[in-house]
Design an enzyme around this catalytic site. Structure first.
Site, PDB file in Angstrom:
ATOM      1  N   ASN A 293       0.943  -1.023  -0.257  1.00  0.00           N
ATOM      2  CA  ASN A 293       0.292   0.224   0.212  1.00  0.00           C
ATOM      3  C   ASN A 293       0.501   1.427   0.310  1.00  0.00           C
ATOM      4  OD1 ASN A 293      -2.495  -0.848   0.168  1.00  0.00           O
ATOM      5  ND2 ASN A 293      -2.828  -0.979   1.800  1.00  0.00           N
TER       6      ASN A 293
ATOM      7  N   CYS B  58      -8.032   3.525   3.063  1.00  0.00           N
ATOM      8  CA  CYS B  58      -5.989   3.024   3.717  1.00  0.00           C
ATOM      9  C   CYS B  58      -5.102   3.506   3.174  1.00  0.00           C
ATOM     10  CB  CYS B  58      -5.573   1.556   2.176  1.00  0.00           C
ATOM     11  SG  CYS B  58      -6.957   0.086   2.599  1.00  0.00           S
TER      12      CYS B  58
HETATM   13  C1  UDX Z   1      -6.216   0.858  -2.111  1.00  0.00           C
HETATM   14  C2  UDX Z   1      -5.456   0.069  -2.729  1.00  0.00           C
HETATM   15  O1  UDX Z   1      -5.428  -0.045  -4.050  1.00  0.00           O
HETATM   16  C3  UDX Z   1      -5.967  -1.609  -2.375  1.00  0.00           C
HETATM   17  O2  UDX Z   1      -4.921  -2.733  -3.153  1.00  0.00           O
HETATM   18  C4  UDX Z   1      -6.138  -1.848  -0.617  1.00  0.00           C
HETATM   19  O3  UDX Z   1      -6.045  -2.770  -0.250  1.00  0.00           O
HETATM   20  C5  UDX Z   1      -6.877  -0.262  -0.321  1.00  0.00           C
HETATM   21  O4  UDX Z   1      -6.362   0.686  -0.666  1.00  0.00           O
HETATM   22  P1  UDX Z   1      -9.073   1.964  -2.565  1.00  0.00           P
HETATM   23  O5  UDX Z   1      -7.783   2.772  -1.542  1.00  0.00           O
HETATM   24  O6  UDX Z   1     -10.405   0.750  -2.779  1.00  0.00           O
HETATM   25  O7  UDX Z   1      -6.986   0.820  -2.451  1.00  0.00           O
HETATM   26  O8  UDX Z   1      -8.779   2.771  -3.763  1.00  0.00           O
HETATM   27  P2  UDX Z   1      -7.202   3.114  -5.174  1.00  0.00           P
HETATM   28  O9  UDX Z   1      -7.928   2.680  -5.998  1.00  0.00           O
HETATM   29  O10 UDX Z   1      -5.988   2.155  -4.772  1.00  0.00           O
HETATM   30  O11 UDX Z   1      -7.160   4.705  -5.092  1.00  0.00           O
HETATM   31  C6  UDX Z   1      -6.978   4.870  -3.919  1.00  0.00           C
HETATM   32  C7  UDX Z   1      -6.533   6.290  -4.165  1.00  0.00           C
HETATM   33  O12 UDX Z   1      -5.740   6.895  -4.713  1.00  0.00           O
HETATM   34  C8  UDX Z   1      -7.492   7.595  -4.646  1.00  0.00           C
HETATM   35  O13 UDX Z   1      -7.646   8.568  -4.123  1.00  0.00           O
HETATM   36  C9  UDX Z   1      -7.725   7.603  -6.051  1.00  0.00           C
HETATM   37  O14 UDX Z   1      -7.804   9.127  -6.586  1.00  0.00           O
HETATM   38  C10 UDX Z   1      -6.292   8.075  -6.260  1.00  0.00           C
HETATM   39  N1  UDX Z   1      -4.781   8.111  -7.124  1.00  0.00           N
HETATM   40  C11 UDX Z   1      -4.968   5.895  -7.612  1.00  0.00           C
HETATM   41  C12 UDX Z   1      -4.653   8.226  -7.286  1.00  0.00           C
HETATM   42  O15 UDX Z   1      -4.740   9.285  -7.552  1.00  0.00           O
HETATM   43  N2  UDX Z   1      -3.791   8.356  -8.962  1.00  0.00           N
HETATM   44  C13 UDX Z   1      -3.558   6.862  -9.205  1.00  0.00           C
HETATM   45  O16 UDX Z   1      -2.726   6.564 -10.130  1.00  0.00           O
HETATM   46  C14 UDX Z   1      -4.306   6.269  -8.472  1.00  0.00           C
END
Ligand code: UDX
Length: 436
Positions: A206, A258
């Site tokens: 993470n 997370c």
């Molecule tokens: C994350 C992890 O992906 C997952 O494996 C873990 O178990 C829990 O945390 P999640 O919080 O559901 O999952 O969302 P994720 O799609 O990973 O995005 C997290 C944050 O990062 C969001 O606010 C998203 O907007 C941001 N993000 C993601 C970016 O700003 N840029 C990216 O390229 C990807």
């Protein structure tokens, strides 16, 4: 197998339903009576695509209860999936995990495996085992194993059924054997290790992803200064398989349940052990600043928001969820209100949760059109499909001034220019510098 799952949040409920889908017999336990009765009536308490359908299809194999004695006494496996919220000092609050451990110790009447699925700091499985052994009522063997999850909200069911790996943190062959049996219909590779390494894998994965996002956000900030375009930079970087093209979307920072919590928790754990985790610390700092980047950008157009009408599109921390935890909207909207703005907001699923936190002072709208009409600025905080496909000419037609500050790079610069908008995004050259 007969499995009980403690906690019916994203982790617990999705895990439970997917294990039922793969042939296990599941009891879901929660202290929240309202949630349990919702689930007994076939309704999922969380918004997660595909979840309710799987609940319905597997209803013969899933029982929902608030009675922990009933859930634990004869389970072969008990999965702990309760929350580990952030404490004020950044460390993870483990009181719910430990409470479940005590209840398990007092109830289990046959040998069983307790799996810790909640994200917990390294060493927590040892503590859970210690609590269980100290409070054990019957002469049974209760082993503790770590089995972190990697599901993302919005795709949690798919992520669980098609995970890239299943991490088993075990201290005995018996625990490994039983956990492999539980997952036997999944056809997903196992990573078998000890408990502490399994706990660490979750945080390391993470925090690496959080770091990747903060890295691309810093590159985006620099692109703006030196006149490069982050979309092309990310494309060029991501084609290198050693880097990979995912998690390179620049924006106004990560939120969710997370990344913010797990980066702080690992940083805290390192500090507690007299080690400074410099990379993770930097990721946290970059993210905090990134969240208010659009407000900083808006300063070149307006010294203050006082008396302005502001449209906000997107409230949740990402699309596909109604979750607001650590969403940029939570930081930005209070700043706008404090500064005297009239704020109108729209989100396809997150509005009700937002209204619970901010019941007054905000105008909640039912459509994008209603939100942007007669406004001076439009902020975009979440890249919902409805926003990405919204006709750009409507901004010009409906807004008082067509100034769009896009924190998720939803539109192409050329299209925004062609639509006559004053359009600012993250890490890309802007189209106009002056408002018409
Ligand atoms: C994350 C992890 O992906 C997952 O494996 C873990 O178990 C829990 O945390 P999640 O919080 O559901 O999952 O969302 P994720 O799609 O990973 O995005 C997290 C944050 O990062 C969001 O606010 C998203 O907007 C941001 N993000 C993601 C970016 O700003 N840029 C990216 O390229 C990807």
């Amino acid at each position: 197998m007969k499995i009980s799952v403690a906690g019916t949040g994203y982790v617990g409920l999705v895990t439970a339903v997917c294990l039922a889908e793969r042939g296990n017999n599941i009891t879901c336990l929660d202290i929240d009576k309202e949630k349990i009765s919702l689930m007994q009536n076939g309704t999922s308490p969380i918004y997660e695509p595909g979840l309710e359908l799987l609940m319905e299809q597997n209803k013969e194999n899933i029982t929902y209860t608030t009675d922990y004695m009933k859930a634990y006494s004869d389970a072969q496996i008990i999965i702990i999936g309760v929350g580990t919220p952030e404490k004020k000092d950044g460390s993870a609050n483990l009181k719910y995990v430990f409470e479940v451990a005590r209840q398990i110790a007092q109830t289990v009447e046959q040998d069983c495996i307790v799996i810790v699925k909640s994200t917990v700091p390294v060493g927590t499985n040892d503590k859970v085992e210690q609590i269980i052994n100290e409070h054990k009522k019957y002469n049974v063997t209760i082993e503790v194993a770590s089995n972190p999850e990697f599901l993302s909200q919005g795709t949690a069911v798919k992520d669980t059924l098609n995970a890239t790996r299943i991490v088993l943190g075990v201290e005995s062959e018996n625990a490994e054997k039983l956990m492999k049996e539980m997952y036997k219909e999944f056809d997903i590779p196992f990573v078998v290790t000890n408990r502490r390494s399994a706990e660490m894998i979750k945080y390391a994965a993470n925090d690496f992803l959080a770091l990747k996002i903060s890295y691309i956000n810093e590159m985006a900030n620099l692109c703006e200064i030196v006149g490069a375009n982050i979309d092309d930079v990310a494309l060029g970087m991501g084609m290198d398989p050693r880097i990979g093209n995912r998690f390179l979307n620049a924006g106004i920072g990560y939120g969710g349940s997370c990344f913010p919590k797990d980066t702080k928790a690992l940083h805290w754990l390192a500090s507690f052990n007299d080690y400074e985790l410099k990379t993770v610390k930097a990721a946290i700092e970059v993210n905090e600043n990134q969240k208010i980047k659009l407000i900083k950008k808006s300063r070149k157009y307006f010294d203050s928001f006082n008396g302005l009408s502001i449209a906000v599109l997107g409230l949740t921390f990402k699309p596909g969820t109604d979750d607001l935890r650590d969403a940029p909207s939570l930081v930005n909207i209070p700043l706008m209100i404090e500064d005297g703005a009239n704020v109108k907001v729209w989100d396809p699923v997150g509005t009700e949760n937002f209204r619970r936190i901010f019941p007054d002072e905000i105008n909640y709208c039912k459509s994008i059109e209603e939100t942007i009409v007669d406004t001076d600025i439009c902020f975009i905080f979440t890249e919902w499909a409805e926003i990405k496909s919204f006709p750009l000419n409507k901004y010009k037609e409906l807004m008082k001034r067509p100034l769009i500050l896009d924190g998720r790079n939803c539109y192409s610069l050329t299209e925004a220019e062609d639509a006559g908008l004053v359009y600012e995004s993250i890490g890309r050259r802007k189209v106009h510098t002056l408002i018409e």
